[in-house]
Design a protein around this motif. Structure first.
Motif, PDB file in Angstrom:
ATOM      1  N   GLY A   1      77.741 103.587 -37.700  1.00 42.09           N
ATOM      2  CA  GLY A   1      77.337 102.836 -38.885  1.00 42.09           C
ATOM      3  C   GLY A   1      78.527 102.451 -39.746  1.00 42.09           C
ATOM      4  O   GLY A   1      78.631 101.309 -40.232  1.00 42.09           O
ATOM      5  N   ALA A   2      79.456 103.388 -39.923  1.00 42.55           N
ATOM      6  CA  ALA A   2      80.644 103.098 -40.726  1.00 42.55           C
ATOM      7  C   ALA A   2      81.446 101.975 -40.088  1.00 42.55           C
ATOM      8  O   ALA A   2      81.904 101.044 -40.773  1.00 42.55           O
ATOM      9  N   ALA A   3      81.589 102.032 -38.747  1.00 44.54           N
ATOM     10  CA  ALA A   3      82.313 100.968 -38.052  1.00 44.54           C
ATOM     11  C   ALA A   3      81.600  99.633 -38.232  1.00 44.54           C
ATOM     12  O   ALA A   3      82.240  98.590 -38.432  1.00 44.54           O
ATOM     13  N   GLY A   4      80.275  99.648 -38.197  1.00 45.57           N
ATOM     14  CA  GLY A   4      79.498  98.421 -38.392  1.00 45.57           C
ATOM     15  C   GLY A   4      79.734  97.828 -39.766  1.00 45.57           C
ATOM     16  O   GLY A   4      79.918  96.612 -39.924  1.00 45.57           O
ATOM     17  N   ALA A   5      79.749  98.697 -40.776  1.00 46.59           N
ATOM     18  CA  ALA A   5      79.951  98.225 -42.142  1.00 46.59           C
ATOM     19  C   ALA A   5      81.308  97.538 -42.294  1.00 46.59           C
ATOM     20  O   ALA A   5      81.446  96.540 -43.008  1.00 46.59           O
ATOM     21  N   VAL A   6      82.324  98.068 -41.597  1.00 45.39           N
ATOM     22  CA  VAL A   6      83.651  97.450 -41.665  1.00 45.39           C
ATOM     23  C   VAL A   6      83.669  96.141 -40.880  1.00 45.39           C
ATOM     24  O   VAL A   6      84.146  95.109 -41.377  1.00 45.39           O
ATOM     25  N   MET A   7      83.107  96.168 -39.679  1.00 46.15           N
ATOM     26  CA  MET A   7      83.175  94.989 -38.810  1.00 46.15           C
ATOM     27  C   MET A   7      82.414  93.794 -39.384  1.00 46.15           C
ATOM     28  O   MET A   7      82.770  92.640 -39.124  1.00 46.15           O
ATOM     29  N   ALA A   8      81.367  94.067 -40.151  1.00 41.91           N
ATOM     30  CA  ALA A   8      80.575  92.979 -40.724  1.00 41.91           C
ATOM     31  C   ALA A   8      81.461  92.018 -41.503  1.00 41.91           C
ATOM     32  O   ALA A   8      81.264  90.802 -41.467  1.00 41.91           O
ATOM     33  N   THR A   9      82.473  92.572 -42.181  1.00 39.43           N
ATOM     34  CA  THR A   9      83.314  91.728 -43.034  1.00 39.43           C
ATOM     35  C   THR A   9      84.204  90.801 -42.223  1.00 39.43           C
ATOM     36  O   THR A   9      84.820  89.902 -42.763  1.00 39.43           O
ATOM     37  N   LYS A  10      84.287  91.012 -40.925  1.00 42.80           N
ATOM     38  CA  LYS A  10      85.114  90.140 -40.087  1.00 42.80           C
ATOM     39  C   LYS A  10      84.329  88.904 -39.673  1.00 42.80           C
ATOM     40  O   LYS A  10      84.895  87.876 -39.335  1.00 42.80           O
ATOM     41  N   TRP A  11      82.990  89.022 -39.711  1.00 38.08           N
ATOM     42  CA  TRP A  11      82.176  87.961 -39.111  1.00 38.08           C
ATOM     43  C   TRP A  11      81.637  86.930 -40.109  1.00 38.08           C
ATOM     44  O   TRP A  11      81.005  85.979 -39.709  1.00 38.08           O
ATOM     45  N   THR A  12      81.828  87.189 -41.378  1.00 31.18           N
ATOM     46  CA  THR A  12      81.399  86.308 -42.482  1.00 31.18           C
ATOM     47  C   THR A  12      79.889  86.005 -42.513  1.00 31.18           C
ATOM     48  O   THR A  12      79.277  86.039 -43.552  1.00 31.18           O
ATOM     49  N   TYR A  13      79.289  85.693 -41.363  1.00 33.95           N
ATOM     50  CA  TYR A  13      77.839  85.448 -41.371  1.00 33.95           C
ATOM     51  C   TYR A  13      77.195  86.319 -40.291  1.00 33.95           C
ATOM     52  O   TYR A  13      77.700  86.418 -39.172  1.00 33.95           O
ATOM     53  N   ILE A  14      76.094  86.961 -40.660  1.00 30.91           N
ATOM     54  CA  ILE A  14      75.383  87.762 -39.656  1.00 30.91           C
ATOM     55  C   ILE A  14      73.892  87.452 -39.734  1.00 30.91           C
ATOM     56  O   ILE A  14      73.388  87.059 -40.790  1.00 30.91           O
ATOM     57  N   ASP A  15      73.201  87.616 -38.602  1.00 32.62           N
ATOM     58  CA  ASP A  15      71.737  87.568 -38.636  1.00 32.62           C
ATOM     59  C   ASP A  15      71.225  88.726 -37.774  1.00 32.62           C
ATOM     60  O   ASP A  15      72.029  89.451 -37.163  1.00 32.62           O
ATOM     61  N   PRO A  16      69.914  88.967 -37.723  1.00 31.84           N
ATOM     62  CA  PRO A  16      69.417  90.153 -37.013  1.00 31.84           C
ATOM     63  C   PRO A  16      69.900  90.252 -35.577  1.00 31.84           C
ATOM     64  O   PRO A  16      70.159  91.343 -35.082  1.00 31.84           O
ATOM     65  N   PHE A  17      70.066  89.097 -34.904  1.00 32.76           N
ATOM     66  CA  PHE A  17      70.431  89.179 -33.490  1.00 32.76           C
ATOM     67  C   PHE A  17      71.930  89.307 -33.290  1.00 32.76           C
ATOM     68  O   PHE A  17      72.377  89.699 -32.216  1.00 32.76           O
ATOM     69  N   ILE A  18      72.702  88.987 -34.300  1.00 31.89           N
ATOM     70  CA  ILE A  18      74.137  89.276 -34.223  1.00 31.89           C
ATOM     71  C   ILE A  18      74.356  90.762 -34.504  1.00 31.89           C
ATOM     72  O   ILE A  18      75.098  91.445 -33.811  1.00 31.89           O
ATOM     73  N   ALA A  19      73.642  91.266 -35.518  1.00 33.24           N
ATOM     74  CA  ALA A  19      73.839  92.658 -35.920  1.00 33.24           C
ATOM     75  C   ALA A  19      73.277  93.630 -34.886  1.00 33.24           C
ATOM     76  O   ALA A  19      73.926  94.616 -34.542  1.00 33.24           O
ATOM     77  N   PHE A  20      72.068  93.345 -34.398  1.00 35.93           N
ATOM     78  CA  PHE A  20      71.438  94.277 -33.450  1.00 35.93           C
ATOM     79  C   PHE A  20      71.501  93.701 -32.041  1.00 35.93           C
ATOM     80  O   PHE A  20      70.495  93.376 -31.433  1.00 35.93           O
ATOM     81  N   ASN A  21      72.722  93.558 -31.548  1.00 37.85           N
ATOM     82  CA  ASN A  21      72.950  92.978 -30.234  1.00 37.85           C
ATOM     83  C   ASN A  21      73.013  94.096 -29.185  1.00 37.85           C
ATOM     84  O   ASN A  21      73.870  94.967 -29.267  1.00 37.85           O
ATOM     85  N   PRO A  22      72.102  94.072 -28.186  1.00 38.25           N
ATOM     86  CA  PRO A  22      72.063  95.158 -27.191  1.00 38.25           C
ATOM     87  C   PRO A  22      73.398  95.366 -26.485  1.00 38.25           C
ATOM     88  O   PRO A  22      73.657  96.444 -25.953  1.00 38.25           O
ATOM     89  N   PHE A  23      74.217  94.331 -26.475  1.00 35.68           N
ATOM     90  CA  PHE A  23      75.534  94.438 -25.873  1.00 35.68           C
ATOM     91  C   PHE A  23      76.301  95.645 -26.426  1.00 35.68           C
ATOM     92  O   PHE A  23      76.987  96.345 -25.696  1.00 35.68           O
ATOM     93  N   TYR A  24      76.151  95.901 -27.729  1.00 34.74           N
ATOM     94  CA  TYR A  24      76.858  97.028 -28.343  1.00 34.74           C
ATOM     95  C   TYR A  24      76.261  98.369 -27.952  1.00 34.74           C
ATOM     96  O   TYR A  24      76.816  99.412 -28.258  1.00 34.74           O
ATOM     97  N   SER A  25      75.094  98.337 -27.327  1.00 39.55           N
ATOM     98  CA  SER A  25      74.555  99.587 -26.778  1.00 39.55           C
ATOM     99  C   SER A  25      75.104  99.850 -25.388  1.00 39.55           C
ATOM    100  O   SER A  25      75.381 100.986 -25.023  1.00 39.55           O
ATOM    101  N   PHE A  26      75.248  98.775 -24.612  1.00 40.88           N
ATOM    102  CA  PHE A  26      75.656  98.968 -23.215  1.00 40.88           C
ATOM    103  C   PHE A  26      77.151  99.202 -23.078  1.00 40.88           C
ATOM    104  O   PHE A  26      77.585 100.003 -22.267  1.00 40.88           O
ATOM    105  N   MET A  27      77.943  98.472 -23.890  1.00 41.22           N
ATOM    106  CA  MET A  27      79.391  98.576 -23.706  1.00 41.22           C
ATOM    107  C   MET A  27      79.930 100.004 -23.852  1.00 41.22           C
ATOM    108  O   MET A  27      80.729 100.436 -23.028  1.00 41.22           O
ATOM    109  N   PRO A  28      79.511 100.750 -24.882  1.00 41.24           N
ATOM    110  CA  PRO A  28      80.028 102.123 -24.973  1.00 41.24           C
ATOM    111  C   PRO A  28      79.705 102.953 -23.736  1.00 41.24           C
ATOM    112  O   PRO A  28      80.542 103.738 -23.269  1.00 41.24           O
TER     113      PRO A  28
END
Lengths: 317, 245
Positions: free
Chosen positions: A215-242
Motif C-alpha cells: 500500500g505504501a508503495a502504491g501511494a508513492v507510485m500514484a504520484t508518478k502517473w498523474t491520472y488514475i482510474d479503477p482499472f489502472i489502480a487495480f490492475n491484475p498485472f500487479y498481482s501476477f508479476m510479484p
C-alpha cells in the motif's frame, strides 16, 4: 577457526556489501541521467511488491493474488488525500489502509487453503476495481482521479526508504521465532497448530504487514502517473508479476526475489523499448523456460552450481 | 481429580456418527490404551481432545477446567500434546528446528532461544535422534519421523501426551524401541493415551484400555479384562466374519 567466527565474518562482509549498495543507490539520482531514475523507480516498485509478497506467501505457502488490491488501495488513498496532508503521512495512510483491509480480508478468508485462497484473492482484485467503478459512475459521477505529481527523485527516495524498511522487517521476521513458525505453517499447518502456534493470528498479521508495504508503495507510485482510474489502480498485472518474479529469482533466500524482480523489470523495460511488438512474446518465452528448468529460481541454480564447484574442490584435496 | 474427563462426547460428520456419547476418565500418570477396529472413531476422539474438532454435544475437562471449544494452540499450551497417525513433521526443516518450534510456542511464555536449543537437543537425545539433528525431517526413516514427532510434542512440556498409532508401519525391532520410549516417557510422569493396533504394545504398556466400536465405547478395563471380554471378542471376530462373507 571454528564455524561461528567464520559465519559471523561472512555475514559482516554481506552487511558491508549491502550497505555499500544502498549508499550507491542513494546517490544515483545525483549522477545518473533522468532515464536511470525512471528505470530504478520501476525496479524498486517491483522489488517492494515481490519481497512483500514473499514475506507472506513464500513461507506460508498461501498463494496470494491480492498484491494488486493492496497496491491499488495505496494508489487511491494517495489520489484522494494527496495534497491535503504532508506526503509522508499520505504514504503512511496508504500503507495503513491496506494493512487494515488485509486484516479484515485475512480474518475472513485465511481459513481457505490452497487454490481457494488464490482464487478468492484474485476475485478481490476484480471486486475492488468494479466496486470503485460503480461508485464513480453512480455516486460521484466522475471517472478516475488526478493525482498530485511529485518529482522522480522524490518518488525514488520514498521507494528506497520503503524498501529499506521492508528489508529490515523481512530480515527480522526471518530470523525470529515467528519466521520459523511461518515456515512450519507452510509445511504442515495442522502440526503447527498442535505445537502451540497461533496459526490464524500469525497468518493474518503477516498478511497485513506485507500489505502495508504494498500500500505504501502504491501511494508513492500514484504520484508518478498523474491520472488514475479503477482499472489502472487495480490492475491484475500487479498481482501476477510479484509471483512470477519471486519464482524466477527463487524463494529460498531473501535476496532471491530481489534478484528476480531486478532482472525481470530490467528485461521488461529493455524489451518494451527494443522490441515493442515482440515484447510479450519474448518475455513469455523466457518465463516458460525459467519455470520449466529453474524450479528453485536463479538463486537455486547458483547454489547448485556452487555446491558442484565446492564438491569438486573437496574431491581434489 | 482425573487429569482428563469427557462427558457424552459426540461428533457427527454429516449424518454419520463418528464418536457417539463417549464418557471417559484419565487419571494422572496412567497409560491408557484406545483400541477398536478401523473406523471405530479413535482418531476422531483424539482430534476432539486436542481440539482439531469440537464435540457436539459433549464436554471435555482438563483438570476440572472445561476446555471444550478452545483453539488447538491453546490446548497445546495447556500441556496437552499429540502426535499424528500419518506423520506430520515439518519436512524441509532440520530435525532440531522441528523440536525447537515446540519449545518456542508450546508453552506461554515461550523459551528464550538459548534454552529452546538446549532443550530441543536434550529431547532429540532422549528419543535417540542426536545423530540426525541437522537432517531435514523428510529424509528421516518413518520410525525416526515418528520419534521426531514425539520429541516435538515433548518440547511443548505436556502433562498429557496423545500418541496416535506410533507403532504402525514399524518393524519388530523398531516396535520394541518405541515401546521402550513410551515407558521412559511414562517414567517422566507424563500421562499417556495411546491408539494402537499392535496389541503386544498395548498389553505391555497400558494399565487400562478403552475399546471403541462404531463410535461408541463398548468396553473398558485392564488388559486382562479386555482380552477375556466376550463383547470385545465378538466385535473383533464379528468384523472378521463380515470380512469373510
Amino acid at each position: 577457526m571454528d564455524i561461528t567466527t567464520l559465519t559471523s565474518k561472512k555475514s559482516l562482509v554481506w552487511w558491508v556489501i549491502i550497505l555499500i549498495i544502498f549508499i550507491l543507490l542513494a546517490f544515483v539520482p545525483l549522477y545518473a541521467p533522468g532515464y536511470a531514475a525512471i528505470l530504478l523507480i520501476s525496479i524498486l516498485m517491483y522489488v517492494i511488491l515481490t519481497v512483500s509478497w514473499v514475506m507472506f506467501s513464500g513461507s506460508t505457502g498461501y498463494m496470494s493474488l491480492a498484491p494488486a488490491v493492496f497496491f491499488g488501495v495505496g494508489i487511491y488513498a494517495s489520489a484522494i488525500i494527496g495534497g491535503k496532508l504532508p506526503f509522508p503521512i499520505v504514504v503512511g495512510i496508504g500503507g495503513l489502509a491496506s494493512f487494515c483491509l488485509a486484516l479484515l480480508v485475512g480474518a475472513l478468508t485465511l481459513r481457505l487453503r490452497g487454490i481457494y485462497f488464490a482464487i478468492f484473492t484474485f476475485g478481490l482484485v476484480m471486486l475492488m476495481a468494479h466496486s470503485l467503478l460503480f461508485w464513480e459512475l453512480h455516486v460521484t459521477g466522475t471517472r478516475g482521479r488526478f493525482v498530485i505529481v511529485m518529482g522522480y527523485n522524490t518518488i525514488y527516495y520514498y521507494l528506497l526508504g520503503i524498501f529499506v524498511l521492508l528489508l529490515l522487517t523481512a530480515y527480522l521476521i526471518n530470523r525470529s521465532r515467528f519466521g520459523l513458525a511461518l515456515q512450519s505453517i507452510g509445511q504442515e499447518e495442522d502440526a503447527a497448530a498442535h505445537t502451540g502456534v497461533n496459526v490464524t493470528m500469525l497468518k493474518v498479521t503477516t498478511f497485513a504487514i506485507s500489505a502495508f508495504f504494498m500500500g505504501a508503495a502504491g501511494a508513492v507510485m500514484a504520484t508518478k502517473w498523474t491520472y488514475i482510474d479503477p482499472f489502472i489502480a487495480f490492475n491484475p498485472f500487479y498481482s501476477f508479476m510479484p509471483v512470477v518474479m519471486a519464482i524466477f529469482g527463487g524463494m529460498g533466500q531473501l535476496f532471491g526475489p530481489i534478484i528476480g524482480a531486478v532482472i525481470l523489470t530490467y528485461l521488461e523495460e529493455f524489451l518494451i523499448t527494443k522490441f515493442a511488438e515482440l515484447y510479450m512474446l519474448i518475455f513469455g518465452t523466457i518465463l516458460v523456460i525459467a519455470i520449466l528448468y529453474l524450479p528453485d529460481g536463479l538463486v537455486g541454480l547458483i547454489q547448485k552450481m556452487w555446491n558442484r564447484y565446492s564438491e569438486r574442490k573437496h574431491a581434489d584435496t | 481429580m482425573p487429569i482428563l474427563e469427557g462427558k457424552g462426547v459426540t461428533k457427527y460428520f454429516g449424518g454419520l456418527v463418528a464418536v457417539s456419547n463417549v464418557d471417559f476418565k484419565v487419571e494422572q500418570g496412567e497409560a491408557l490404551g484406545l483400541i477398536g477396529p478401523n473406523g471405530a472413531g479413535k482418531t476422531t476422539l483424539f482430534n476432539l481432545i486436542s481440539a482439531a474438532l469440537v464435540p457436539k454435544p459433549g464436554t471435555i475437562r482438563f483438570k476440572g477446567e472445561n476446555i471444550t471449544g478452545l483453539k488447538p494452540y491453546k490446548i497445546c499450551r495447556m500441556v496437552v500434546a499429540r502426535t499424528f497417525q500419518l506423520v506430520k513433521v515439518f519436512a524441509d526443516m532440520p530435525a532440531l528446528s522441528n523440536v525447537i518450534l515446540g519449545s518456542y510456542f508450546g508453552m506461554s511464555p515461550g523459551m528464550s532461544s538459548k534454552d529452546a536449543v538446549r532443550e530441543a537437543t536434550e529431547l532429540l537425545e532422549f528419543v535417540g535422534l542426536s545423530a540426525v539433528k541437522g537432517t531435514p525431517a523428510k529424509d528421516l526413516t518413518l520410525a525416526n519421523q515418528k520419534r521426531l514427532e514425539v520429541a516435538r510434542a515433548l518440547a511443548t512440556n505436556p502433562e498429557l501426551l496423545l500418541l496416535d498409532e506410533m507403532m504402525a508401519g514399524l518393524n519388530p525391532t523398531e516396535v520394541g524401541q518405541a515401546m521402550e520410549l513410551v515407558t521412559r516417557i511414562r517414567d517422566k510422569g507424563i500421562t499417556i493415551i495411546m491408539i494402537e493396533h499392535v496389541m503386544k504394545a498395548i498389553m505391555n504398556v497400558c494399565e487400562r484400555i478403552i475399546v471403541l466400536h462404531h463410535g461408541a465405547k463398548i468396553a473398558e478395563g485392564t488388559p486382562q479384562e479386555i482380552v477375556t471380554s466376550k463383547k470385545v471378542i465378538e466385535v473383533y471376530l464379528g468384523e472378521k466374519a463380515h470380512a469373510g462373507s
